[in-house]
Design a protein around this motif. Sequence first.
Motif, PDB file in Angstrom:
ATOM      1  N   TYR A  85       0.823  -1.042   0.078  1.00 48.81           N
ATOM      2  CA  TYR A  85      -0.032   0.177   0.179  1.00 48.81           C
ATOM      3  C   TYR A  85       0.740   1.184  -0.099  1.00 48.81           C
ATOM      4  CZ  TYR A  85      -3.852  -3.123   1.129  1.00 48.81           C
ATOM      5  OH  TYR A  85      -4.774  -4.034   1.180  1.00 48.81           O
ATOM      6  N   TYR A  86       1.865   1.182   0.823  1.00 45.69           N
ATOM      7  CA  TYR A  86       2.997   2.574   0.983  1.00 45.69           C
ATOM      8  C   TYR A  86       3.635   2.442  -0.462  1.00 45.69           C
ATOM      9  CZ  TYR A  86       1.446   2.447   5.857  1.00 45.69           C
ATOM     10  OH  TYR A  86       0.910   2.178   7.033  1.00 45.69           O
ATOM     11  N   ASP A  87       3.922   1.459  -1.020  1.00 45.97           N
ATOM     12  CA  ASP A  87       4.636   1.701  -2.088  1.00 45.97           C
ATOM     13  C   ASP A  87       3.972   2.073  -3.312  1.00 45.97           C
ATOM     14  OD1 ASP A  87       7.105   0.376  -0.882  1.00 45.97           O
ATOM     15  OD2 ASP A  87       6.378  -1.721  -1.610  1.00 45.97           O
ATOM     16  N   ASP A  95       2.751   6.927  -6.585  1.00 47.45           N
ATOM     17  CA  ASP A  95       1.360   8.079  -7.011  1.00 47.45           C
ATOM     18  C   ASP A  95       1.873   9.344  -6.475  1.00 47.45           C
ATOM     19  OD1 ASP A  95       0.247   6.061  -8.488  1.00 47.45           O
ATOM     20  OD2 ASP A  95      -1.118   5.762  -6.608  1.00 47.45           O
ATOM     21  N   GLY A  96       2.933   9.297  -5.731  1.00 49.09           N
ATOM     22  CA  GLY A  96       3.488  10.817  -5.150  1.00 49.09           C
ATOM     23  C   GLY A  96       2.333  11.175  -4.197  1.00 49.09           C
ATOM     24  N   THR A 113      -4.087   9.405   6.645  1.00 46.77           N
ATOM     25  CA  THR A 113      -5.520   9.386   6.833  1.00 46.77           C
ATOM     26  C   THR A 113      -6.314   8.535   5.941  1.00 46.77           C
ATOM     27  OG1 THR A 113      -5.475  11.256   5.134  1.00 46.77           O
ATOM     28  CG2 THR A 113      -5.300  11.876   7.478  1.00 46.77           C
ATOM     29  N   LYS A 114      -5.446   8.207   4.778  1.00 47.40           N
ATOM     30  CA  LYS A 114      -6.096   7.398   3.756  1.00 47.40           C
ATOM     31  C   LYS A 114      -5.989   5.773   3.739  1.00 47.40           C
ATOM     32  CE  LYS A 114      -9.003  10.495   2.419  1.00 47.40           C
ATOM     33  NZ  LYS A 114     -10.605  10.262   2.792  1.00 47.40           N
ATOM     34  N   ILE A 115      -4.792   5.250   4.307  1.00 53.05           N
ATOM     35  CA  ILE A 115      -4.029   4.230   4.280  1.00 53.05           C
ATOM     36  C   ILE A 115      -4.045   3.587   5.633  1.00 53.05           C
ATOM     37  CG2 ILE A 115      -2.151   2.749   3.642  1.00 53.05           C
ATOM     38  CD1 ILE A 115      -1.789   4.412   1.172  1.00 53.05           C
TER      39      ILE A 115
END
Length: 312
Positions: free
Chosen positions: A203-205, A210-211, A219-221
């Motif tokens: 998810y972080y990758d 996507d920058g 907040t979104k992940i």
Amino acid sequence: MEGLNTKKAWAFLAPCLILMAVFTFYPMISTIVYSFINDYNGLESAGGTQFAAGIENYKKLFDNSATSKRFLQALGNTAILVVFTVPLSIVIALLIAVALNSIKPLQKALQTIYFLPYVTNALAIGSVFALMFQSSTTIGTVGTEGIINTFLGWFGIPAVNWIGPGSTYAANVTVLVIYIVWSALPFKILILSGALQSVNKQYYDAAKIDGTPKWRVLTKITVPLLSPMISYLFVTGFIGAFKEYSSVVGIFGTDMGPASDAGRMNTVVARIYDFIERADYGRASAMALALFAIILVLTVVQFRINKKRVHF
């Protein structure tokens, strides 16, 4: 063979069940019984121990008497501590856990340092906080300020009477909130740090590719993926905050407030202990069950809200 295994199972469970029966179930049942016994004090008098059953103990909690007003004041103090300390401690713990997770060098050492308050005596830490927030005092011929007022003085901010005689209610609450939040952080940081380790790094990758800004990643992940643990901390945090007692004693001593207004910072648990000391077990039991009902209702409400907002 099946019957033998069943007997072995009960044999292994027996010590635990006996301890729970003596130290959990019996006290719970006794509390319920005592709460319906009017004027029960557990002492023999000329007329014998009084066993008049009724709901008078519950009525006295809200009958506008002096005792009722003190109970409602304690309930208000407890509610203020709950409202401020639980969300604030979780937000700060989340930010610290995320920061620790991104710091690889000395990560374990920093986690250990943050966890130290959890294994330190609450009353001892409360005494230290009381010294930190003390007003101007004189030792011999030398005047001294608490470290907090000294720090404020460096920026030209006048000293504040945080907990001394004549201090304001707002100042007292501020000190208690700071202390409770600080003491609650270690457990929450530990839980959230462990939860972060299990988050899929893909998810972080993808967010990096996507920058995506860091605040949006948080907040979104991070928050949605940690929502089950955050929900757990909210539930346990509310329960723990409603039972707050040792922090007030640590800061103010058994007066539960500044010397000029003793009892001002009473909590519900403190009021229960007050009536236990007076051997008024009926009133103490009614207060304990009232507190249990409040915690139960709020816990049920939280679970219902979590069903819609928590991502399992």
